[in-house]
Design an enzyme around this catalytic site. Structure first.
Site, PDB file in Angstrom:
ATOM      1  N   GLY A 182     -28.545 -32.994  -2.913  1.00  0.00           N
ATOM      2  CA  GLY A 182     -28.766 -33.800  -1.416  1.00  0.00           C
ATOM      3  C   GLY A 182     -29.960 -33.285  -0.724  1.00  0.00           C
ATOM      4  O   GLY A 182     -30.768 -34.155  -0.197  1.00  0.00           O
ATOM      5  N   ASN A 200     -24.054 -32.795   6.810  1.00  0.00           N
ATOM      6  CA  ASN A 200     -23.248 -31.867   5.870  1.00  0.00           C
ATOM      7  C   ASN A 200     -21.954 -31.445   6.696  1.00  0.00           C
ATOM      8  O   ASN A 200     -22.273 -31.465   8.066  1.00  0.00           O
ATOM      9  CB  ASN A 200     -23.820 -30.499   5.486  1.00  0.00           C
ATOM     10  N   ASN A 275     -22.139 -36.808 -10.180  1.00  0.00           N
ATOM     11  CA  ASN A 275     -21.494 -37.093 -11.651  1.00  0.00           C
ATOM     12  C   ASN A 275     -20.329 -37.427 -11.562  1.00  0.00           C
ATOM     13  O   ASN A 275     -19.517 -36.812 -12.229  1.00  0.00           O
ATOM     14  CB  ASN A 275     -21.914 -35.872 -12.545  1.00  0.00           C
ATOM     15  N   SER A 301     -30.576 -38.430 -12.787  1.00  0.00           N
ATOM     16  CA  SER A 301     -30.684 -37.070 -13.542  1.00  0.00           C
ATOM     17  C   SER A 301     -32.109 -36.450 -13.263  1.00  0.00           C
ATOM     18  O   SER A 301     -32.781 -36.892 -12.505  1.00  0.00           O
ATOM     19  CB  SER A 301     -30.622 -37.517 -14.997  1.00  0.00           C
ATOM     20  N   LYS A 356     -24.750 -42.182 -17.254  1.00  0.00           N
ATOM     21  CA  LYS A 356     -25.011 -40.889 -16.940  1.00  0.00           C
ATOM     22  C   LYS A 356     -24.269 -39.760 -17.754  1.00  0.00           C
ATOM     23  O   LYS A 356     -25.050 -38.763 -18.181  1.00  0.00           O
ATOM     24  CB  LYS A 356     -25.227 -40.632 -15.594  1.00  0.00           C
ATOM     25  N   HIS A 359     -25.832 -39.703 -21.181  1.00  0.00           N
ATOM     26  CA  HIS A 359     -27.235 -39.008 -20.968  1.00  0.00           C
ATOM     27  C   HIS A 359     -26.765 -37.445 -21.187  1.00  0.00           C
ATOM     28  O   HIS A 359     -27.361 -36.663 -21.731  1.00  0.00           O
ATOM     29  CB  HIS A 359     -27.919 -39.249 -19.849  1.00  0.00           C
ATOM     30  N   ASN A 360     -25.749 -37.039 -20.450  1.00  0.00           N
ATOM     31  CA  ASN A 360     -25.633 -35.514 -20.436  1.00  0.00           C
ATOM     32  C   ASN A 360     -25.016 -35.043 -21.801  1.00  0.00           C
ATOM     33  O   ASN A 360     -25.164 -33.943 -22.270  1.00  0.00           O
ATOM     34  CB  ASN A 360     -24.369 -35.211 -19.340  1.00  0.00           C
ATOM     35  N   GLU A 363     -27.673 -34.791 -23.987  1.00  0.00           N
ATOM     36  CA  GLU A 363     -28.564 -33.505 -23.427  1.00  0.00           C
ATOM     37  C   GLU A 363     -27.621 -32.487 -24.106  1.00  0.00           C
ATOM     38  O   GLU A 363     -28.365 -31.273 -24.618  1.00  0.00           O
ATOM     39  CB  GLU A 363     -28.150 -33.459 -22.049  1.00  0.00           C
ATOM     40  N   TYR A 364     -26.415 -32.243 -23.980  1.00  0.00           N
ATOM     41  CA  TYR A 364     -25.685 -31.148 -24.610  1.00  0.00           C
ATOM     42  C   TYR A 364     -26.019 -30.953 -26.290  1.00  0.00           C
ATOM     43  O   TYR A 364     -26.409 -29.761 -26.628  1.00  0.00           O
ATOM     44  CB  TYR A 364     -23.989 -31.420 -24.644  1.00  0.00           C
TER      45      TYR A 364
HETATM   46  P1  NAP Z   1     -23.705 -28.350  -4.572  1.00  0.00           P
HETATM   47  O1  NAP Z   1     -25.061 -27.848  -4.591  1.00  0.00           O
HETATM   48  O2  NAP Z   1     -22.488 -27.614  -5.006  1.00  0.00           O
HETATM   49  O3  NAP Z   1     -23.342 -29.321  -3.252  1.00  0.00           O
HETATM   50  C1  NAP Z   1     -22.419 -30.011  -3.028  1.00  0.00           C
HETATM   51  C2  NAP Z   1     -22.139 -30.473  -1.517  1.00  0.00           C
HETATM   52  O4  NAP Z   1     -21.119 -31.193  -1.488  1.00  0.00           O
HETATM   53  C3  NAP Z   1     -22.228 -29.512  -0.598  1.00  0.00           C
HETATM   54  O5  NAP Z   1     -23.265 -30.155   0.497  1.00  0.00           O
HETATM   55  C4  NAP Z   1     -20.813 -29.520  -0.157  1.00  0.00           C
HETATM   56  O6  NAP Z   1     -20.778 -29.219   1.246  1.00  0.00           O
HETATM   57  C5  NAP Z   1     -20.448 -30.857  -0.244  1.00  0.00           C
HETATM   58  N1  NAP Z   1     -19.153 -30.700  -0.361  1.00  0.00           N
HETATM   59  C6  NAP Z   1     -18.102 -30.287  -1.323  1.00  0.00           C
HETATM   60  N2  NAP Z   1     -16.872 -30.678  -0.951  1.00  0.00           N
HETATM   61  C7  NAP Z   1     -16.989 -31.376   0.065  1.00  0.00           C
HETATM   62  C8  NAP Z   1     -15.946 -32.105   0.835  1.00  0.00           C
HETATM   63  N3  NAP Z   1     -14.648 -32.051   0.659  1.00  0.00           N
HETATM   64  N4  NAP Z   1     -16.174 -32.821   1.984  1.00  0.00           N
HETATM   65  C9  NAP Z   1     -17.688 -32.806   2.255  1.00  0.00           C
HETATM   66  N5  NAP Z   1     -18.605 -32.270   1.432  1.00  0.00           N
HETATM   67  C10 NAP Z   1     -18.358 -31.471   0.285  1.00  0.00           C
HETATM   68  O7  NAP Z   1     -23.633 -29.571  -5.755  1.00  0.00           O
HETATM   69  P2  NAP Z   1     -25.103 -30.363  -6.375  1.00  0.00           P
HETATM   70  O8  NAP Z   1     -25.719 -29.746  -7.435  1.00  0.00           O
HETATM   71  O9  NAP Z   1     -25.795 -30.958  -5.027  1.00  0.00           O
HETATM   72  O10 NAP Z   1     -24.357 -31.832  -7.058  1.00  0.00           O
HETATM   73  C11 NAP Z   1     -23.704 -32.623  -6.278  1.00  0.00           C
HETATM   74  C12 NAP Z   1     -23.449 -33.820  -7.320  1.00  0.00           C
HETATM   75  O11 NAP Z   1     -24.518 -34.134  -7.929  1.00  0.00           O
HETATM   76  C13 NAP Z   1     -22.368 -33.309  -8.297  1.00  0.00           C
HETATM   77  O12 NAP Z   1     -21.661 -34.483  -8.772  1.00  0.00           O
HETATM   78  C14 NAP Z   1     -23.156 -33.062  -9.687  1.00  0.00           C
HETATM   79  O13 NAP Z   1     -22.368 -33.067 -10.555  1.00  0.00           O
HETATM   80  C15 NAP Z   1     -24.468 -33.898  -9.381  1.00  0.00           C
HETATM   81  N6  NAP Z   1     -25.680 -33.473  -9.936  1.00  0.00           N
HETATM   82  C16 NAP Z   1     -26.083 -32.277 -10.041  1.00  0.00           C
HETATM   83  C17 NAP Z   1     -27.268 -31.922 -10.535  1.00  0.00           C
HETATM   84  C18 NAP Z   1     -27.935 -30.556 -10.725  1.00  0.00           C
HETATM   85  O14 NAP Z   1     -28.670 -30.416 -11.208  1.00  0.00           O
HETATM   86  N7  NAP Z   1     -27.473 -29.773  -9.511  1.00  0.00           N
HETATM   87  C19 NAP Z   1     -27.747 -32.957 -11.421  1.00  0.00           C
HETATM   88  C20 NAP Z   1     -27.227 -34.177 -11.608  1.00  0.00           C
HETATM   89  C21 NAP Z   1     -26.228 -34.514 -10.899  1.00  0.00           C
HETATM   90  P3  NAP Z   1     -20.492 -27.408   1.775  1.00  0.00           P
HETATM   91  O15 NAP Z   1     -21.762 -26.911   1.497  1.00  0.00           O
HETATM   92  O16 NAP Z   1     -20.083 -27.728   2.956  1.00  0.00           O
HETATM   93  O17 NAP Z   1     -19.537 -27.127   0.738  1.00  0.00           O
END
Ligand code: NAP
Length: 630
Positions: A182, A200, A275, A301, A356, A359-360, A363-364
């Site tokens: 985000g 947030n 995801n 991605s 997607k 894709h993953n 990637e695996y």
């Molecule tokens: P992250 O760093 O763990 O962040 C998750 C966010 O969701 C945080 O802002 C968290 O808020 C919020 N959140 C969690 N539970 C919540 C709830 N019940 N109500 C409101 N907000 C909530 O995760 P991320 O890596 O950004 O990933 C986000 C999504 O993108 C996931 O689905 C992930 O699989 C996907 N994704 C990630 C990547 C990657 O490389 N990281 C790549 C592609 C896709 P708090 O901080 O307040 O807990």
């Protein structure tokens, strides 16, 4: 400022000679939106009257104002700049009508003396300078407008207008979840000129002012609006609202949607960029539609860096809703080698999240293949540096993002040692490989490498058991193959892996009538994503004509040319007792797919024997079922 940042109707007004047309044209050009000069839309009678030096009265202006309002209506989706005198409040009300919330008035203000002087310098204008006083007499200065002093140059005036519009306008798009993804996506959007709403959740003593603090730490977010109260966030967004969710898949997405449903309005669009499982997206699209909202499931991605600099984006759902967010997604997406955005509308329902997920999965398997090649070279006693040098040579022949980062990883030192050597050999996962494997089983497509890679990760987790077994059973030995054989085995296995991944997408697309364009998917995976590679670029034209990479003559040749090495590596791994499930499975699958007559006749006989499941006969093309009393 990005073009759609100005997705509003901008009326530039002022008396004749204030510079409406030149400033308006420049503003429109800089924003990439159309410019309309209101003077060009006067009825003939008005032009004749003015050219005779007669001032227009209110009834003369009525048809003109109505024409202008229709023009504004026509541009309400993409926005436009309209230069118009609109000196009276009544005129402005008539012009904006029901568009009021989308209209921004700009008033170019200058003194009589300055404008008179400018008018004197003009040639061939149908209004003479002497009529200027009557314009000033008529003028009712607008209260809601952004007022701009016309003393400066048009360039400075336009920059001033742009920054002031941005200051007063609502956020064009909102991002929920200031986690890794985000944060990067918000910065990407803001960096491209969009005014972004940031949110947030607030959790007492744990998650406080997350969005505000994040905004404060990044210059590009200075125009953004940051909240930890959902209602204020939603109210700060332009209607129809466009909200990107970047929260954890599953319960968090449902929780946020539930809350949003209480405060959003009909027609608002929610884009889930996490995801999420594609079947969850299917049901969310349905339930959101019932509430009057649009829901777009979008694969994103590229990880943290990709999200910041340009990810590969795989959106799906209602096409009309997608059209409203297309500009935003295409602007922030990576660009392919022709400069086209790595973002394409995948299809209906959850097809974007499905793609997607695959894709993953690909990637695996790509990661596992590199892990196995590393293990093979390690078994031969090569150092990390030597393995990096070997992989670097492969890069020159056929590069990929994953191969490139593997070279970097192999070389990364911490003090005297390598970071890689200090990392515990237990490979974690966040579930997309498991979902992909389940989807493979559901689809009936024999995409065997993704499950092989998934189970290799699972096996790695049994560290304790592996250590005990290593004591009990004899150790492996060096894998007896050359670096060239290994490279060719790797290339062979990648062809099989990509063949399986794309065949799987084709099959599930057909089962669901999604009509996924495989070539477009390969194209948007050529940049901005983890599986981008030179090979992927070569697949774009191949997948235009066939959904099967193995049916393409070039890649058939490549398979034939590398098969002997792939076989030698698989055999050598088995002999050396080296666990190499993906290198071996690639060869194994190839044997299966090129076998015209398999042993499945025996399986059918066994099934019929114990379960009377019946079978078909080779010599009966009718497809009739037979049963034998065994
Ligand atoms: P992250 O760093 O763990 O962040 C998750 C966010 O969701 C945080 O802002 C968290 O808020 C919020 N959140 C969690 N539970 C919540 C709830 N019940 N109500 C409101 N907000 C909530 O995760 P991320 O890596 O950004 O990933 C986000 C999504 O993108 C996931 O689905 C992930 O699989 C996907 N994704 C990630 C990547 C990657 O490389 N990281 C790549 C592609 C896709 P708090 O901080 O307040 O807990």
């Amino acid at each position: 400022m990005a073009a759609s940042a100005m997705g509003r109707i901008i009326f530039i007004m002022g008396v004749s000679g204030s510079g409406k047309s030149s400033v308006g044209k420049l503003l429109a050009q800089k924003c990439g939106i159309p410019f309309i000069d209101a003077d060009d839309h006067h009825p003939v009678a008005n032009i004749e009257k003015m050219s005779k030096g007669l001032p227009l009265n209110d009834s003369d202006r009525e048809p003109w104002l109505d024409t202008l309002r229709s023009i504004a209506e026509e541009h309400k989706e993409g926005g436009c700049v309209i230069a118009c005198s609109a000196l009276k409040e009544d005129y402005r009300v008539r012009l904006t009508g029901s568009l009021a919330s989308q209209v921004q008035w700009i008033y170019l203000k200058g003194s009589y003396e300055l404008i008179y002087q400018r008018m004197q310098q003009r040639e061939n204008h149908f209004m003479e300078a002497k009529m200027l006083q009557s314009q000033f007499d008529t003028l009712e200065e607008p209260k809601e407008a952004i007022t701009i002093n016309i003393k400066e140059s048009p360039e400075t005036i336009v920059n001033n207008i742009k920054s002031q519009i941005k200051r007063v306008m609502k956020a064009e798009i909102g991002v929920i979840g200031m986690g890794v993804m985000g944060r990067s996506l918000s910065r990407n959007l803001a960096g491209r000129g969009y005014k972004v709403g940031l949110y947030n959740r607030h959790v007492d003593d744990k998650e406080e002012n997350i969005a505000k603090d994040f905004k404060a730490n990044h210059n590009e977010l200075s125009d953004s609006l940051a909240f930890d109260d959902l209602q204020s966030f939603v109210h700060a967004l332009e209607v129809p609202r466009k909200i990107i969710l970047m929260v954890n898949a599953g319960a968090a997405v449902d929780a946020v949607i539930e809350e949003l449903g209480q405060v959003m309005s009909e027609g608002d669009i929610v884009v889930d960029g996490g995801n999420s499982h594609f079947e969850d997206t299917n049901s969310r699209i349905e339930s959101m539609r019932e509430g009057g909202f649009h829901f777009i499931g979008t694969g994103v991605s590229g990880g943290e860096e990709g999200a910041l600099r340009g990810p590969s984006i795989m959106p799906s759902g209602n096409k009309e809703a997608y059209d409203k967010i297309q500009n935003y997604l295409e602007t922030i997406a990576a660009k392919d080698s022709d400069g086209r955005p790595c973002c394409t509308y995948v299809g209906q329902r959850g097809s974007g999240h499905f793609v997607k997920m695959i894709h993953n999965g690909i990637e695996y398997a790509e990661m596992q293949l590199l892990g196995e090649c590393y293990a093979v070279l390690k078994s031969q006693g090569l150092s990390n540096e030597e393995i990096a040098t070997t992989f670097e040579a492969w890069m020159k022949e056929q590069g990929s993002y994953l191969l490139g980062i593997t070279v970097d990883i192999l070389r990364k030192k911490e003090g005297d040692g390598y970071v890689l050597d200090s990392i515990l050999d237990k490979a974690a996962n966040k579930g997309t490989g498991k979902w992909a494997t389940a989807a493979i089983a559901d689809s009936g497509e024999p995409a065997t490498m993704i499950p092989a890679a998934l189970f290799a990760r699972y096996l790695s987790f049994f560290k304790d058991k592996r250590m005990v077994a290593a004591e009990v059973f004899s150790a492996g030995k060096a894998v007896d193959i050359t670096a060239v054989q290994l490279k060719e085995a790797y290339q062979f296995s990648r062809i099989i892996n990509h063949h399986q991944g794309f065949s799987l997408i084709a099959r599930v697309s057909e089962q669901n009538n999604w009509k996924v364009n495989l070539s477009e998917i390969a194209r948007i995976w050529t940049a901005g994503c983890i599986i981008k590679s030179d090979f992927m670029k070569e697949l774009v034209p191949v997948l235009k004509v066939s959904s099967s990479i193995l049916m393409d003559t070039k890649w058939q040749e490549q398979i034939k040319n590398t098969y002997a090495s792939a076989q030698a590596v698989a055999v050598a791994c088995l002999q050396a007792q080296l666990h190499a499930p993906c290198l071996i499975e690639a060869v194994n699958f190839f044997h299966g797919i090129k076998t015209a007559d398999t042993s499945a006749n025996l399986i059918q006989a066994q099934r019929d024997y114990f379960g009377a499941h019946t079978y078909k006969r080779r010599n009966d093309p009718s497809g009739k079922s037979y049963h034998t009393q065994w």
